[in-house]
Design a protein around this motif. Structure first.
Motif, PDB file in Angstrom:
ATOM      1  N   THR A 263       0.828  -1.201   0.000  1.00 56.99           N
ATOM      2  CA  THR A 263       0.000   0.000   0.000  1.00 56.99           C
ATOM      3  C   THR A 263       0.867   1.256   0.000  1.00 56.99           C
ATOM      4  OG1 THR A 263      -1.896  -1.072   1.052  1.00 56.99           O
ATOM      5  CG2 THR A 263      -1.731   1.317   1.289  1.00 56.99           C
TER       6      THR A 263
ATOM      7  N   SER B 200      -6.498   5.851  -8.059  1.00 51.92           N
ATOM      8  CA  SER B 200      -6.089   4.870  -7.043  1.00 51.92           C
ATOM      9  C   SER B 200      -6.244   3.475  -7.632  1.00 51.92           C
ATOM     10  CB  SER B 200      -6.968   5.009  -5.794  1.00 51.92           C
ATOM     11  OG  SER B 200      -6.790   3.890  -4.950  1.00 51.92           O
TER      12      SER B 200
ATOM     13  N   LYS C  65     -10.712  -0.016  -1.805  1.00 51.43           N
ATOM     14  CA  LYS C  65      -9.752   0.893  -1.159  1.00 51.43           C
ATOM     15  C   LYS C  65      -8.460   0.218  -0.698  1.00 51.43           C
ATOM     16  CE  LYS C  65     -13.079   4.308   0.620  1.00 51.43           C
ATOM     17  NZ  LYS C  65     -14.338   3.543   0.794  1.00 51.43           N
ATOM     18  N   GLN C  66      -8.257  -1.059  -1.028  1.00 54.77           N
ATOM     19  CA  GLN C  66      -6.948  -1.632  -0.726  1.00 54.77           C
ATOM     20  C   GLN C  66      -6.214  -1.851  -2.044  1.00 54.77           C
ATOM     21  OE1 GLN C  66      -5.781  -4.229   2.579  1.00 54.77           O
ATOM     22  NE2 GLN C  66      -5.377  -5.821   1.070  1.00 54.77           N
ATOM     23  N   GLU C  67      -4.976  -1.359  -2.098  1.00 51.54           N
ATOM     24  CA  GLU C  67      -4.202  -1.314  -3.323  1.00 51.54           C
ATOM     25  C   GLU C  67      -3.887  -2.710  -3.883  1.00 51.54           C
ATOM     26  OE1 GLU C  67      -3.903   0.376  -0.646  1.00 51.54           O
ATOM     27  OE2 GLU C  67      -4.032   2.474  -1.258  1.00 51.54           O
TER      28      GLU C  67
ATOM     29  N   SER D  98      -6.772   0.476  -6.734  1.00 46.60           N
ATOM     30  CA  SER D  98      -7.173  -0.313  -5.564  1.00 46.60           C
ATOM     31  C   SER D  98      -8.520  -0.970  -5.814  1.00 46.60           C
ATOM     32  CB  SER D  98      -7.276   0.607  -4.347  1.00 46.60           C
ATOM     33  OG  SER D  98      -8.212   1.651  -4.591  1.00 46.60           O
TER      34      SER D  98
ATOM     35  N   THR E  84       0.624   3.801  -3.032  1.00 44.40           N
ATOM     36  CA  THR E  84       0.107   5.131  -2.722  1.00 44.40           C
ATOM     37  C   THR E  84       1.057   6.202  -3.241  1.00 44.40           C
ATOM     38  OG1 THR E  84      -1.090   4.317  -0.777  1.00 44.40           O
ATOM     39  CG2 THR E  84      -0.619   6.676  -0.844  1.00 44.40           C
TER      40      THR E  84
ATOM     41  N   TYR F  21      -6.619   5.677  -2.162  1.00 40.33           N
ATOM     42  CA  TYR F  21      -7.993   6.008  -2.540  1.00 40.33           C
ATOM     43  C   TYR F  21      -8.423   7.353  -1.942  1.00 40.33           C
ATOM     44  CZ  TYR F  21     -12.837   5.776  -3.759  1.00 40.33           C
ATOM     45  OH  TYR F  21     -14.062   6.081  -4.296  1.00 40.33           O
TER      46      TYR F  21
END
Lengths: 601, 89, 159
Positions: free
Chosen positions: A348, A417, A422-424, A419, A352, A405
């Motif tokens: 992540t 993003s 919301k998790q990459e 992802s 990010t 995200y």
């Protein structure tokens, strides 16, 4: 009792009360241990809609029934809670020797509830457990924390702790043990920080026995032989580590490059396992009872990026490498060391930063927002600086600490993003490998490769070769891998044992250790059960079928160049069949019939 | 034709890549020729009855098993990548 | 032929398979203190070193033992421990310069490696050959040859 110790340690951080309670053995049989059993307890005890960083969340450290025995490469544990990065049920898996030590101290798991008023750490020595003041440790990095707690408890205590990142509730903070092993994903370290819990220190002098010694010895010898004879489990991973995948994925055009704009990185070789072994590797490292030794003890001597520690692994080498457009291996490895010292999930964190690079290059964030920093693809020095800023929530690091995200959304472009939920997503491009896209879209914790690692059949040809570019047969393949992995994780086994053994051998080991007869079908069914339990939690937490998707870029922007040029993800061709095969409705909800079949009603 | 070597094969062939001008027309023929050139320490990683069944051969980035297997025809402009079975993660 | 349990710390991965195997062989169960092999790990540097009784010729533990519990039978290589004669004075624990004899309260006995009747379980369990049970005459060859290799390469370059 065999396999399971029969005792759980429960710590109330609000009241300071510590008590022991019996393990529910009926649940233990159904959900095995580690990921599965801890998720069951979490599901029973918390409301899935609670704030993950609030006092009602629970944090569970859970080894499996095989952890601590000589079952080969099977001494792992999970950190389980509601995850703050995306609100799904989080079960982050780690190796080292912390998990076995919890078993030797006499516990199947340690459950933390509530919030401590002041920073504390838990010190467990067999049946004695106490919360100790951690004021002098708060603010210290993972390495120093580990040494200091050992000096204050016992030199050979095993320590799981957070670094500054967890204390500051970076949403992808990790829990580290033995300094370099990570329960990385989903922000489990932030939950630990939100409870003012700095560390868990354990020393155990207890006994672990097996139910059927003769069967166990045979099962261990068989499993060891099969793993040793497998070229990956028996040689490849020890020689090159997981980073050897860089050139393979790049070769087939599936190495996501520059925040998933491309899938081929021209200078990937500079960042791969061959380069790591030739220039940086000191020696291989193994976790408790491991026969594979994929760990890398490494060192960087370049004064600009100097450091020593373990890693990087493939996902890390990719994230700080191709995904960020960086081919400076010194910088990549330094970024990895910093993540370990600060306690950050490398996947992540890197993804990010790559997202920030993408937004900057497109002009959606400028020097005004970055405090004067130019954040560009390929700039290894800035990348390393950003890791430090994120871990300490400094400057723009404070905003990046929310994950790609929320960061991208803040600047008006959440579609940047890369992802899922919301998790990459990790290091395999769904446009180039169709099945892994289905895994990302349906994984119970968001973008995740490891819980349904179809890269094995789709790219490596293990156990047999599936065409990476087709969708046929992929739903069934993904489901099989997801179920097997869920059960495997719950025993305490390492995923890499599957380069050698399968469900048959795992069931045999589990049966001989616990004395409970698990057939291969029972084993796979347990995996199916655990998968559905996680799904139920997520649905109650507010997720739905519409969240089982991928970033628009993967449907709308064909791969521009390289071996997978022109490809997009065909998730839409696989998802309906996936739901149907899983026994779920068209909206992705487990049917009453399915739940009943799995004893989940 | 360009041949790229990876992992353990780099130590065996002592190079990362080489230009090949031999007459071999299929992937199978090329592998045989390479085994002849580099000997048993090369062969053990690519022979089909040994670890080779798990080796990855790419022709222009496409896995040979999605093409015509060892019968895949080669032309002088092709790039062949040979990965011994060492990877996972 | 005399055998030695050779230790190669440079190869040790810190996996603890040796300790697990030792404990299981001696007690049929897994208990860290039961292991006659103790592995020390330095995590920052990533180095691990297994340690066990070195079966000294003029063993200090044998010299100090008042009852002959610690003894060596004539012609044998192993320093033996006779539990029936042991008075738990712990003089052997004090005397061993390497700390390889320890008192274990669970079994109320001295814990010390005895090479498992010639088939050391630790060496068999080690996945990377960091422990090897080899003839004394060839015991150091792997190590000295590794350095001889460096000489060879240096001279080949010059010549």
């Amino acid at each position: 009792m065999f396999g399971w110790t029969g005792t759980i340690l429960r710590v109330n951080l609000t009241t300071g009360e510590i008590k022991k309670e019996p393990t529910n053995l009926k649940d233990a049989r159904l959900f095995i241990g580690a990921r599965g059993l801890a998720t069951k307890i979490l599901s029973d005890e918390i409301d899935p809609t609670i704030d993950p960083l609030g006092p009602e969340n629970k944090l569970i450290f859970a080894p499996g029934p095989l952890s601590g025995t000589m079952a080969p490469s099977m001494g792992r544990y999970d950190v389980v809670c509601k995850g703050p990065l995306n609100g799904t049920v989080a079960a982050s898996n780690s190796g080292g020797s912390f998990g076995p030590e919890v078993k030797f101290a006499g516990y199947d798991m340690i459950i933390f509830e509530g919030v401590s008023k002041k920073p504390v750490y838990l010190w467990v020595k067999d049946d004695q457990a106490e919360l100790r003041d951690a004021a002098d440790l708060w603010g210290k990095n993972v390495f120093d924390t580990t040494d200091l707690i050992r000096a204050a408890t016992e030199e050979e205590a095993k320590i799981a702790c957070i670094g500054p990142a967890g204390e500051k509730k970076v949403l992808f903070a990790s829990v580290m043990n033995e300094m370099h092993r990570a329960a990385g994903r989903s922000g489990v370290g932030a939950v630990m920080g939100s409870k003012n819990l700095k560390a868990v220190a354990v020393k155990g002098s207890g006994v672990l026995e097996v139910a059927r010694p003769e069967d166990f010895e045979k099962a261990v010898m068989t499993a060891r032989k099969m793993i040793e004879n497998h070229p990956v489990g028996g040689a490849g991973l020890r020689l090159y580590g997981t980073e050897v995948l860089v050139n393979i994925l790049n070769g087939v055009g599936a190495l996501p490059t520059r925040n998933y704009h491309e899938s081929y990185f021209a200078t990937a070789d500079k960042t791969g396992g061959e380069t790591l072994s030739a220039k940086y590797l000191i020696r291989p490292k193994g976790c408790f009872s491991c026969v594979i030794s994929c760990g890398r003890v490494t060192k960087v001597t370049n004064p600009k990026f100097a450091g020593e520690g373990e890693g990087p692994e493939y996902e890390t080498g990719w994230g700080f490498g191709a995904d960020s457009g960086v081919d400076n291996m010194d910088a990549i490895i330094k970024a990895n060391y910093l993540c370990n010292e600060l306690g950050l999930d490398t996947i992540t964190c890197a993804a990010t930063i790559a997202c920030a690079m993408d937004l900057y290059e497109c002009g959606y964030i400028t020097a005004k927002e970055t405090g004067g920093m130019a954040i560009r693809f390929g700039d290894g020095e800035t990348m390393v600086k950003l890791v430090e800023m994120i871990g300490n929530r400094e400057g723009i690091g404070d905003q990046l600490a929310e994950g790609s995200y929320r960061f991208a959304e803040k600047f008006g472009h959440p579609e940047f993003s890369m992802s899922v939920k919301k998790q990459e997503m990790p290091a395999y491009d769904p446009r180039a490998v169709q099945g892994i896209g289905l895994q990302y879209a349906t994984s119970n914790r968001g973008g995740c490769h490891v819980r349904g690692y179809t890269i094995s059949p789709e790219v490596l040809g293990v156990p047999s070769k599936f065409d990476q570019h087709t969708t046929e047969g992929k739903p069934n393949l993904v489901i099989t891998f997801q179920n097997l992995t869920a059960a495997l994780d719950s025993t305490g086994a390492c995923l890499f044992t599957t380069f050698g053994i399968g469900a048959d051998e795992l069931a045999a080991l589990l049966s001989s250790v616990t004395g409970v007869p698990y057939s291969t079908d029972d084993f796979m069914k347990a995996g199916d059960r655990i998968w559905n339990l996680e799904r139920l939690f997520n649905l109650k937490a507010g997720l739905a079928g519409k969240d089982d998707t991928l970033p628009q870029r993967l449907f709308e922007e064909p791969v521009p160049a390289g071996p997978s040029k022109g490809e997009i993800s065909h998730l839409d061709q696989m998802l309906p069949e996936y739901y149907s095969l899983r026994g779920w409705t068209e909206e992705g909800v487990p049917t009453a019939e399915k739940l009943s079949e799995l004893s989940l009603s | 034709m360009r041949i790229h070597y990876y992992a353990t094969l780099r130590e065996v062939t002592k190079t990362r890549e080489e230009t090949w001008t031999g007459p071999e027309k299929t992937l199978g023929e090329l592998l045989d020729a390479l085994c002849k050139k580099y000997g048993p320490s090369f062969q053990k990683w690519v022979a089909q009855d040994g670890h080779g069944s798990l080796a990855i051969f790419l022709v222009n980035g496409q896995d040979y098993r999605s093409l015509d297997g060892l019968e895949t025809r080669l032309s002088p402009e092709d790039t062949v990548s040979i990965f011994p079975p060492v990877a996972g993660g | 032929m005399a055998k030695i349990l050779m230790i190669y710390p440079e190869k040790c991965t810190g996996c603890l398979n040796c300790s697990e195997a030792c404990s299981y062989t001696k007690e049929g169960r897994f208990r860290s203190a039961a292991s006659r092999v103790h592995v020390y790990t330095w995590e920052r540097e990533g180095i691990s070193v297994p340690m066990m009784c070195q079966q000294c010729n003029d063993a200090p533990c044998v010299s100090v033992c008042p009852t002959g519990a610690m003894h060596r039978n004539t012609g044998e290589l192993i320093v033996q421990y006779d539990l029936s004669k042991c008075i738990r004075c712990r003089m052997c624990v004090q005397a061993c310069p390497f700390g390889n004899a320890v008192y274990d309260s669970v079994t109320d006995a001295i814990i010390k490696c005895d090479h498992c009747q010639g088939k050391p379980a630790c060496a068999a369990a080690c996945p990377v050959k960091a422990l090897e049970y080899v003839d004394e005459s060839v015991s150091t060859r792997t190590r000295s040859k590794a350095f001889a290799q460096k000489f060879k390469e240096a001279f080949q370059e010059v010549a």
